[in-house]
Design a protein around this motif. Structure first.
Motif, PDB file in Angstrom:
ATOM      1  N   THR A 146       0.854  -1.188   0.000  1.00  0.00           N
ATOM      2  CA  THR A 146       0.000   0.000   0.000  1.00  0.00           C
ATOM      3  C   THR A 146       0.892   1.242   0.000  1.00  0.00           C
ATOM      4  N   GLY A 147       0.311   2.369  -0.293  1.00  0.00           N
ATOM      5  CA  GLY A 147       1.057   3.616  -0.242  1.00  0.00           C
ATOM      6  C   GLY A 147       1.606   3.873   1.147  1.00  0.00           C
ATOM      7  N   PHE A 148       0.819   3.570   2.169  1.00  0.00           N
ATOM      8  CA  PHE A 148       1.269   3.762   3.544  1.00  0.00           C
ATOM      9  C   PHE A 148       2.462   2.867   3.854  1.00  0.00           C
ATOM     10  N   GLN A 149       2.437   1.631   3.382  1.00  0.00           N
ATOM     11  CA  GLN A 149       3.561   0.727   3.610  1.00  0.00           C
ATOM     12  C   GLN A 149       4.813   1.219   2.901  1.00  0.00           C
ATOM     13  N   ARG A 150       4.658   1.774   1.708  1.00  0.00           N
ATOM     14  CA  ARG A 150       5.809   2.356   1.011  1.00  0.00           C
ATOM     15  C   ARG A 150       6.348   3.558   1.789  1.00  0.00           C
ATOM     16  N   ASP A 151       5.441   4.388   2.313  1.00  0.00           N
ATOM     17  CA  ASP A 151       5.870   5.530   3.135  1.00  0.00           C
ATOM     18  C   ASP A 151       6.659   5.049   4.351  1.00  0.00           C
ATOM     19  N   LEU A 152       6.187   3.989   4.990  1.00  0.00           N
ATOM     20  CA  LEU A 152       6.897   3.431   6.137  1.00  0.00           C
ATOM     21  C   LEU A 152       8.299   2.981   5.737  1.00  0.00           C
ATOM     22  N   LEU A 153       8.390   2.324   4.606  1.00  0.00           N
ATOM     23  CA  LEU A 153       9.680   1.819   4.149  1.00  0.00           C
ATOM     24  C   LEU A 153      10.652   2.973   3.878  1.00  0.00           C
ATOM     25  N   TYR A 154      10.186   4.007   3.199  1.00  0.00           N
ATOM     26  CA  TYR A 154      11.029   5.184   2.960  1.00  0.00           C
ATOM     27  C   TYR A 154      11.449   5.824   4.280  1.00  0.00           C
ATOM     28  N   CYS A 155      10.533   5.925   5.209  1.00  0.00           N
ATOM     29  CA  CYS A 155      10.806   6.534   6.503  1.00  0.00           C
ATOM     30  C   CYS A 155      11.875   5.742   7.259  1.00  0.00           C
ATOM     31  N   ILE A 156      11.719   4.442   7.326  1.00  0.00           N
ATOM     32  CA  ILE A 156      12.678   3.586   8.031  1.00  0.00           C
ATOM     33  C   ILE A 156      14.059   3.683   7.383  1.00  0.00           C
ATOM     34  N   ALA A 157      14.083   3.763   6.059  1.00  0.00           N
ATOM     35  CA  ALA A 157      15.365   3.860   5.344  1.00  0.00           C
ATOM     36  C   ALA A 157      16.111   5.142   5.706  1.00  0.00           C
ATOM     37  N   GLY A 158      15.383   6.184   6.052  1.00  0.00           N
ATOM     38  CA  GLY A 158      16.008   7.462   6.348  1.00  0.00           C
ATOM     39  C   GLY A 158      16.349   7.685   7.802  1.00  0.00           C
ATOM     40  N   LEU A 159      16.062   6.719   8.651  1.00  0.00           N
ATOM     41  CA  LEU A 159      16.313   6.862  10.089  1.00  0.00           C
ATOM     42  C   LEU A 159      17.246   5.756  10.571  1.00  0.00           C
ATOM     43  N   ASP A 160      17.898   5.992  11.686  1.00  0.00           N
ATOM     44  CA  ASP A 160      18.824   5.015  12.251  1.00  0.00           C
ATOM     45  C   ASP A 160      18.148   4.213  13.353  1.00  0.00           C
ATOM     46  N   ARG A 161      17.734   2.996  13.032  1.00  0.00           N
ATOM     47  CA  ARG A 161      17.094   2.077  13.985  1.00  0.00           C
ATOM     48  C   ARG A 161      15.958   2.739  14.772  1.00  0.00           C
TER      49      ARG A 161
END
Length: 90
Positions: free
Chosen positions: A5-20
């Motif tokens: 879903t779009g929300f799941q993609r947003d989560l993935l992008y968000c996690i990629a940009g943060l450290d743990r």
């Protein structure tokens, strides 16, 4: 990525940009970016979906708090999705 879903993609992008990040850090980041409230009932099932699809790994900070990191498969999926999207811009 197209099955997410779009929300799941947003989560993935968000996690990629943060450290743990913890789930709460992810929620706060997305709320700031989208100006929309994200409920516990929406956040954690979608994070679990990403973990189950092996796009994200989950670890434990303490008994009540987990952290999330993007997996190699998640990075690859984001890169492929970005290339797909970029190729469609005029």
């Amino acid at each position: 990525m197209h099955e997410l879903t779009g929300f799941q993609r947003d989560l993935l992008y968000c996690i990629a940009g943060l450290d743990r990040p913890s789930g709460q850090t992810i929620r706060q980041e997305l709320e700031e970016q989208t100006d929309r409230e994200i409920t516990h009932g929406r956040l954690y099932p979608n994070l679990d979906t990403l973990v189950n699809r092996e796009l994200v790994s989950k670890g434990e900070i303490d008994r009540r708090t987990n952290y999330y990191t993007i997996s190699d498969a998640g990075v690859e999926a984001l890169q492929e999705y970005h290339q797909w999207g970029t190729g469609r811009l005029p």
